[in-house]
Design an enzyme around this catalytic site. Structure first.
Site, PDB file in Angstrom:
ATOM      1  N   PHE A  90      96.204  57.505  19.554  1.00  0.00           N
ATOM      2  CA  PHE A  90      95.545  58.214  20.653  1.00  0.00           C
ATOM      3  C   PHE A  90      95.639  57.357  21.911  1.00  0.00           C
ATOM      4  O   PHE A  90      95.595  56.122  21.850  1.00  0.00           O
ATOM      5  CB  PHE A  90      94.088  58.510  20.297  1.00  0.00           C
ATOM      6  N   ASP A 161      91.538  48.348  16.559  1.00  0.00           N
ATOM      7  CA  ASP A 161      91.093  49.678  16.964  1.00  0.00           C
ATOM      8  C   ASP A 161      90.686  50.383  15.669  1.00  0.00           C
ATOM      9  O   ASP A 161      91.514  50.921  14.938  1.00  0.00           O
ATOM     10  CB  ASP A 161      92.209  50.438  17.678  1.00  0.00           C
ATOM     11  N   HIS A 164      88.900  55.034  13.620  1.00  0.00           N
ATOM     12  CA  HIS A 164      88.990  55.902  12.440  1.00  0.00           C
ATOM     13  C   HIS A 164      88.480  55.217  11.182  1.00  0.00           C
ATOM     14  O   HIS A 164      88.624  55.785  10.094  1.00  0.00           O
ATOM     15  CB  HIS A 164      90.455  56.280  12.174  1.00  0.00           C
ATOM     16  N   GLN A 187      82.704  59.465  18.747  1.00  0.00           N
ATOM     17  CA  GLN A 187      82.941  60.757  19.398  1.00  0.00           C
ATOM     18  C   GLN A 187      82.672  61.884  18.391  1.00  0.00           C
ATOM     19  O   GLN A 187      82.604  61.660  17.190  1.00  0.00           O
ATOM     20  CB  GLN A 187      84.382  60.769  19.930  1.00  0.00           C
ATOM     21  N   LYS A 190      84.364  62.111  14.937  1.00  0.00           N
ATOM     22  CA  LYS A 190      84.543  60.905  14.144  1.00  0.00           C
ATOM     23  C   LYS A 190      83.698  60.925  12.865  1.00  0.00           C
ATOM     24  O   LYS A 190      82.870  61.801  12.642  1.00  0.00           O
ATOM     25  CB  LYS A 190      84.222  59.671  14.978  1.00  0.00           C
ATOM     26  N   ARG A 219      74.766  41.745  33.956  1.00  0.00           N
ATOM     27  CA  ARG A 219      73.373  41.301  34.060  1.00  0.00           C
ATOM     28  C   ARG A 219      72.841  40.860  32.693  1.00  0.00           C
ATOM     29  O   ARG A 219      72.872  41.635  31.742  1.00  0.00           O
ATOM     30  CB  ARG A 219      72.526  42.452  34.592  1.00  0.00           C
ATOM     31  N   TYR A 226      68.097  40.309  39.545  1.00  0.00           N
ATOM     32  CA  TYR A 226      69.416  40.843  39.889  1.00  0.00           C
ATOM     33  C   TYR A 226      70.454  39.739  40.084  1.00  0.00           C
ATOM     34  O   TYR A 226      71.258  39.762  41.014  1.00  0.00           O
ATOM     35  CB  TYR A 226      69.329  41.752  41.125  1.00  0.00           C
ATOM     36  N   ARG A 236      76.195  50.819  28.532  1.00  0.00           N
ATOM     37  CA  ARG A 236      75.050  50.802  27.619  1.00  0.00           C
ATOM     38  C   ARG A 236      74.876  52.144  26.906  1.00  0.00           C
ATOM     39  O   ARG A 236      74.951  53.201  27.522  1.00  0.00           O
ATOM     40  CB  ARG A 236      73.760  50.464  28.366  1.00  0.00           C
TER      41      ARG A 236
END
Length: 388
Positions: A90, A161, A164, A187, A190, A219, A226, A236
């Site tokens: 993919f 990767d 899968h 996703q 999956k 951060r 900050y 996140r």
């Protein structure tokens, strides 16, 4: 609607859920903090996912593409470097490198397992190679013995990767026990899902801390002034998604058991159909979650394969054409592409070229069906191919 052999009963649906997901969503809602800083669901999911995969550290992120991008960034991949990727995968595998300014270098895959060919990887390693990205295609793990040796000998790190490969094993070792960074996707299609989501496994605390800072806009977790330490982005994961993923993870092993039992039945039946060649398994991959039920029809044209897939869908099967070789997409050439032509890459990747034309896959929910349904699925495939 086409005539001919059809499934007699519906296959299991996907995604699957029950009261565990409902309870998790309510739990996340009522804790009063809906993002990971201050909430508890993401932290809990990371700990559970890391433990399930034999890794000391897991970092949950927004999606699988971001997981790959973050993993590469933590390893120092950027402009002026190269990342070796399988040509048959993919597009996220190559785009994650290209989005960082690195050149994606596609190499060929094994024609049986569809996983990257270690010999092709070795031939592609050069002075600018910053990472090697094996893709565990459809849950079949790549040859991690050969790739691990290549990595050790060359000093080039692996980035698995594992989009899968939730729950997969190689020679009894889980993905997180192989000593390299690994990226996962959650996703909607999956093996476990919250609609979107991803995770990165890190073998060391330093990599995890670098990943955490970069996935949170540079951060640190405890920052109140900050003081952004590095460049980064907001990758996140939210608390609601994490609560769903905790429930999904809890039933993953049982679903893998079912698919492991069904694939040998379906694979044998598919192999008996003239012209059909199921994906081969490497026995060293001794736990295969079977994200896809993949097979080839060598010699078929792309046009005919498209008609076959359309007819399979009409007959009740969740069917798809195989991935297109990454260099045969416009997206691949937009930024940070190698200084080679499509034709040159095609000559280097004959097996990926063939898979681009002749590969078909069925969604893993087919393998959650009954053994009787495996016979029905094979009968549909045989009838459609005979009449195409």
């Amino acid at each position: 609607m086409s005539k001919g052999v059809r499934l007699k009963s519906e296959l299991p649906g996907w995604p699957q859920y029950d009261d565990a997901e409902r309870e998790g969503l309510i739990r996340a809602l009522e804790q009063g903090q809906w993002w990971r800083i201050g909430g508890g669901e993401v932290d809990a999911f990371e700990a559970e996912f890391a433990a399930a995969h034999g890794s000391p550290h897991a970092l949950a992120v927004t999606n699988g593409t971001h997981a790959l991008e973050l993993a590469l960034e933590v390893l120092g991949v950027g402009a002026g470097s190269e990342v070796i990727v399988p040509a048959f995968t993919f597009i996220s595998s190559s785009q994650a490198a290209q989005r960082l300014g690195a050149v994606a270098v596609p190499v060929d895959v094994d024609p049986g397992t569809y996983c990257v060919d270690p010999a092709a990887v070795e031939a592609a390693i050069g002075p600018r190679t910053a990472a090697i990205m094996p893709v565990h295609m459809a849950g079949q793990m790549c040859d991690m013995d050969a790739l691990g040796k290549l990595s050790a000998d060359s000093g080039v790190p692996l980035v698995q990767d594992a989009a899968h490969a939730q729950g997969a094993r190689w020679r009894g070792q889980r993905v997180g026990e192989l000593g390299s960074v690994a990226a996962f996707s959650f996703q909607n299609g999956k093996l476990m899902t919250a609609g979107e989501g991803g995770a990165v496994l890190f073998p060391d605390a330093d990599g995890y801390e670098k990943g955490f800072v970069r996935h949170s806009c540079g951060r640190p977790r405890t920052d109140r002034g900050y003081f952004h330490r590095t460049s980064g982005s907001n990758f996140r994961l939210n608390e609601f998604s994490a609560s769903v993923l905790r429930a999904q993870l809890a039933r993953l092993d049982g679903q893998i058991d079912t698919r492991e039992a069904r694939w040998p039945v379906l694979s044998k039946l598919l192999a008996e159909i003239p012209g059909v060649v199921p994906q081969a398994l490497d026995a060293r991959g001794d736990r295969n979650p079977h994200y896809m039920a993949m097979f080839r029809v060598p010699g078929i044209t792309e046009e005919r394969r498209a008609r076959v897939v359309d007819t399979l869908i009409e007959r009740g099967l969740p069917a798809f054409v195989g991935f297109r070789a990454v260099y045969r997409t416009d997206a691949f050439w937009e930024v940070a592409a190698p200084e080679l032509t499509v034709d040159e890459l095609a000559r280097r990747c004959p097996h990926s070229e063939a898979l681009t034309r002749d590969c078909v896959w069925l969604h893993h929910r087919t393998l959650l069906g009954s053994e009787e349904q495996m016979h029905e699925i094979a009968a549909v495939v045989a009838d459609v191919l005979a009449g195409a």
